[in-house]
Design a protein around this motif. Structure first.
Motif: not given
Length: 335
Positions: A125-137
């Motif tokens: 999701p676009d509003d995920e936290t930076a750390f959550g986006k890092a996990c997704g990455f």
């Protein structure tokens, strides 16, 4: 109701929850706005003794709330399945937001009687936290997924052997071959369930148009606890089904003693080699940061990516060794 609506299968969407009040409104609002006839699907919230307002929120948003027979996700899925009326059963999680065409796109694949399960991308999701986006990455790259499609965003339909539980839509007859799943599998029980279905002769499809958005672990602490439990669950699964314990699971599981043992040996016999090993490790983390910066364009996500990898490896290794030497269940039989 028009003729096309009449022939659409009735679907039960089952979501196991515990203290999911933070996420459940967004999830249920997306389900209430699906491009699918309202009288052709139901939403079942299988609640594992929540102490927040999950049950009240779920009921107020039109979901059917049932009490799970245990505390685990597995117990929630088992209980939700018992209550489900659908000829198609869709499993997901409370921290997911569904695409409007999630169910509509999925049902066309079940015209083939051999298809037992359909799943697709679990996007960030676009509003995920930076750390959550890092996990997704990091999970968007196969090296970190040990063969799973979780986190991947593939563009073509392909046959797979597993669809992650946050986005898995089943033919009821196929699911009956595997349910209920042994609730001693504290994590990863969907892997066991899917193996039984595949072994019974059904096929699994990854389909790029059956998509949703899934919030990852938003904090390092949550990510650590999640992967600690995943490692325990995978080793439990591996005791019952050896083929489901992959070499990568074992390698990462033993990474802490391997790294510490190598460091101690090199410290005594070749300090130069130890220095090169440390330099290589730091270089890999720097590379991961730069790679993340180039791919995501976000400094906050990129700086979180190396930490996410370190947390993933350390939590998995400690959980794996904990279960290896101090097992939760010493024997796990096949059903």
């Amino acid at each position: 109701m028009n003729n096309s609506a009449r022939i659409l299968p009735f679907i039960s969407v089952v979501i196991p929850v515990k203290n999911a009040g933070r996420f459940i409104p967004q999830c249920l609002n997306s389900l209430n706005n699906l491009n699918y006839p309202k009288d052709r699907y139901e939403v079942i919230i299988a609640d594992s003794s929540s102490t927040d307002n999950t049950r009240e929120l779920s009921a107020s948003l039109g979901a059917k709330v049932v009490a799970a027979d245990g505390e685990s996700v597995c117990a929630g899925r088992n209980s939700g399945f018992k209550a489900a009326r659908g000829e198609i059963i869709a499993f997901s999680d409370a921290d997911c937001v569904m695409d409007r065409d999630w169910l509509f796109n999925a049902v066309k694949y079940f015209k083939d009687e051999k298809i037992g399960c359909v799943g697709g991308p679990s996007l960030i999701p676009d509003d995920e936290t930076a750390f959550g986006k890092a996990c997704g990455f990091i999970f968007s790259h196969r090296i970190f997924t040990a063969g799973s499609t979780y986190g991947l965003n593939l563009k073509e339909v392909r046959e797979v052997r597993h669809n992650p539980g946050c986005n898995a839509i089943y033919r009821r007859q196929a699911l009956e071959k595997a349910m209920p799943v042994d609730e001693r599998f504290i994590e990863g029980e969907d892997v066991v369930m899917n193996k039984r279905i595949v072994d019974s002769g059904y096929k699994f499809l990854y389909t790029p148009d059956t998509r949703l958005w899934h919030y990852r672990s938003s904090t390092p602490r949550r990510f650590w606890r999640q992967n600690f439990r995943y490692a325990i669950g995978r080793l439990l699964i591996g005791r019952a089904y050896r083929e489901l314990l992959k070499p990568m699971h074992i390698l990462v599981g033993l990474s802490i003693p391997i790294i510490l043992g190598t460091g101690i040996v090199l410290a005594f016999i070749n300090s130069t080699a130890l220095g090169w090993l440390l330099s290589l490790s730091i270089g890999l983390l720097v590379f991961l940061f730069l790679w993340g910066l180039i791919r995501t364009g976000s400094f906050a996500v990129a700086i979180s990516a190396p930490w996410a990898v370190l947390i993933l490896m350390s939590a998995w290794s400690l959980g794996f060794m904990k279960e290896l030497f101090f097992p939760v269940h010493k024997t796990m039989g096949k059903k």
